[in-house]
Design an enzyme around this catalytic site. Structure first.
Site, PDB file in Angstrom:
ATOM      1  N   GLN A 244       0.652  -1.323   0.183  1.00 51.33           N
ATOM      2  CA  GLN A 244      -0.059  -0.106  -0.015  1.00 51.33           C
ATOM      3  C   GLN A 244       0.911   1.248  -0.077  1.00 51.33           C
ATOM      4  O   GLN A 244       0.381   2.295  -0.047  1.00 51.33           O
ATOM      5  CB  GLN A 244      -1.028   0.091   1.226  1.00 51.33           C
ATOM      6  CG  GLN A 244      -0.769   0.827   2.465  1.00 51.33           C
ATOM      7  CD  GLN A 244       0.735   0.433   3.212  1.00 51.33           C
ATOM      8  OE1 GLN A 244       1.329  -0.571   2.880  1.00 51.33           O
ATOM      9  NE2 GLN A 244       0.491   0.653   4.461  1.00 51.33           N
ATOM     10  N   TYR A 245       2.346   1.087   0.098  1.00 52.91           N
ATOM     11  CA  TYR A 245       2.855   2.430  -0.189  1.00 52.91           C
ATOM     12  C   TYR A 245       2.649   3.109  -1.024  1.00 52.91           C
ATOM     13  O   TYR A 245       2.903   2.731  -2.251  1.00 52.91           O
ATOM     14  CB  TYR A 245       4.632   1.962   0.217  1.00 52.91           C
ATOM     15  CG  TYR A 245       4.773   1.586   1.436  1.00 52.91           C
ATOM     16  CD1 TYR A 245       4.056   1.705   2.833  1.00 52.91           C
ATOM     17  CD2 TYR A 245       6.055   1.025   1.812  1.00 52.91           C
ATOM     18  CE1 TYR A 245       4.414   1.321   3.902  1.00 52.91           C
ATOM     19  CE2 TYR A 245       6.741   0.537   2.893  1.00 52.91           C
ATOM     20  CZ  TYR A 245       5.508   0.795   4.060  1.00 52.91           C
ATOM     21  OH  TYR A 245       5.940   0.281   5.371  1.00 52.91           O
ATOM     22  N   ASN A 246       2.167   4.411  -1.218  1.00 56.05           N
ATOM     23  CA  ASN A 246       1.901   5.354  -2.117  1.00 56.05           C
ATOM     24  C   ASN A 246       1.013   4.628  -3.164  1.00 56.05           C
ATOM     25  O   ASN A 246       1.326   4.719  -4.462  1.00 56.05           O
ATOM     26  CB  ASN A 246       3.114   5.992  -2.823  1.00 56.05           C
ATOM     27  CG  ASN A 246       3.862   6.453  -1.888  1.00 56.05           C
ATOM     28  OD1 ASN A 246       3.300   7.247  -1.087  1.00 56.05           O
ATOM     29  ND2 ASN A 246       5.451   6.567  -1.807  1.00 56.05           N
TER      30      ASN A 246
ATOM     31  N   GLY B  70       1.036   1.572  -4.148  1.00 54.07           N
ATOM     32  CA  GLY B  70       1.638   0.511  -4.877  1.00 54.07           C
ATOM     33  C   GLY B  70       2.761   1.357  -5.812  1.00 54.07           C
ATOM     34  O   GLY B  70       3.418   0.644  -6.331  1.00 54.07           O
TER      35      GLY B  70
END
Length: 354
Positions: A59-61, A63
């Protein structure tokens, strides 16, 4: 030897990882983090110094972090297989779908496939459960991860942001069932966040788990950008997280860090990171960077070793108040059990009622 070229095995796995891991949470969003170009330069520099442990999450940014790393490896044949690449599952990619997130089999399989596509690889070296899922049976999560290891899509598994009782149950269940062991824990840990020294560190020692701390600079509070006279950091993407920590107790820690850093000819960030790195049972410390300058300052900590007196002084400033039963077992329990003797190097005075 390269700055990060002294490796250690990650918990019960055979993976050799560098003492500092590169956290890629900033990659792929230049509005607060790093552009693709800057992310590539940061990764190049980290690998040049012998670093080999790169950590991201699905989920960082949205994807974009995984996509940035995927593009990086795609343009550098052979580099990906030399890296211990870690990502995480758990965060939902679709808030309207109750099965899209969490640690159930349906979610884990779908999230890994999506991560592999973004990373442009057919396996990840460490697959972290990003957060404890209270709704999914432990056996479902562990058996799914075991199947992924057997299928060659995952090399090792780890747990992040998970209660110690669940960690102990998971480690025990995996051993009894002959499933893939839990290799390591990823926990918040810094001079300003130390309650994990009780339960999580206890579980890690009992089961031989590695520890990879996140936020070792406490959202940048211990990076050197803050002091008694510098209480704001314009342009910082984590200023909102830092503000509540800027208290008198924190300034006292920063005063000592500044003095120690001056004595050692290094920076406040390097001294703070060295304290984390030198704690047992820490394996590899996660460091992030929005630009090359931040990365250089963080990597410099690998060459810094605090003296026992310096470690003790810093530790005394932020000794955590652990939950029951620790206050009782430490103040009363030792002498209650062993009386006026010394056992395994621990000397006590017998507990006597007043």
């Amino acid at each position: 030897m390269a700055l990060l070229g002294s490796y250690v095995t990650l918990g019960c796995s055979g993976l050799r990882v560098s003492p500092l891991a590169l956290g890629a949470m900033t990659f792929g969003d230049e509005s607060w983090g790093s552009s693709q170009e800057e992310s590539f330069a940061i990764t190049d520099r980290y690998l040049e110094e012998g670093g080999n442990f790169i950590d991201t999450a699905n989920q960082y940014n949205g994807g974009a972090s995984e996509e940035t790393l995927g593009s990086y490896f795609a343009g550098r044949p052979g580099v990906r297989d030399r890296v211990v690449l870690a990502t995480k599952f758990g965060a939902t990619p679709d808030p309207s779908d109750p099965n899209a997130g969490g640690a159930g089999r349906k979610a884990v399989l779908a999230q890994l496939d999506a991560s592999l596509r973004r990373l442009r690889t057919d396996y990840v070296d460490v697959y972290w459960m990003h957060m404890w899922d209270r709704h999914t049976p432990l056996e479902e999560t562990l058996s799914t991860l075991n199947d992924l290891v057997r299928a060659g899509k995952v090399r090792a598994v780890g747990l992040s942001n998970t209660p110690a009782w669940w960690v102990a149950q998971a480690a025990t269940t995996a051993r009894l069932r002959g499933w893939e062991c839990v290799a390591a824990l990823q926990v918040e840990y810094s001079l300003l966040a130390r309650t994990v020294e009780g339960e999580q560190f206890g579980a890690a020692r009992a089961f031989g788990l590695g520890i990879t701390p996140w936020s070792p600079l406490a959202s940048g509070v211990l990076s050197g950008k803050y002091s008694r006279t510098r209480t704001t950091a314009p342009g910082s993407g984590r200023a909102g997280y830092a503000a509540p920590l800027l208290t008198e107790d924190t300034f006292a820690v920063l005063d000592v860090l500044e003095r120690i850093a001056h004595d050692l000819g290094t920076t406040v960030a390097a001294a703070a990171l060295a304290w984390v790195r030198q704690q047992q049972p820490v394996t590899s410390v996660l460091v992030g960077a929005r630009n090359l300058d931040q990365l250089e300052k963080n990597m410099a900590s690998a060459a810094v070793t605090l003296e026992p007196s310096q470690l003790a002084e810093l530790s005394a400033l932020t000794a955590p108040e652990l939950n029951y039963p620790y206050p009782l077992t430490e103040s009363v329990g030792i002498g209650f059990q062993q009386g006026d003797t010394t056992v395994n190097g621990v000397t006590s005075t017998a507990f006597r009622r007043a």
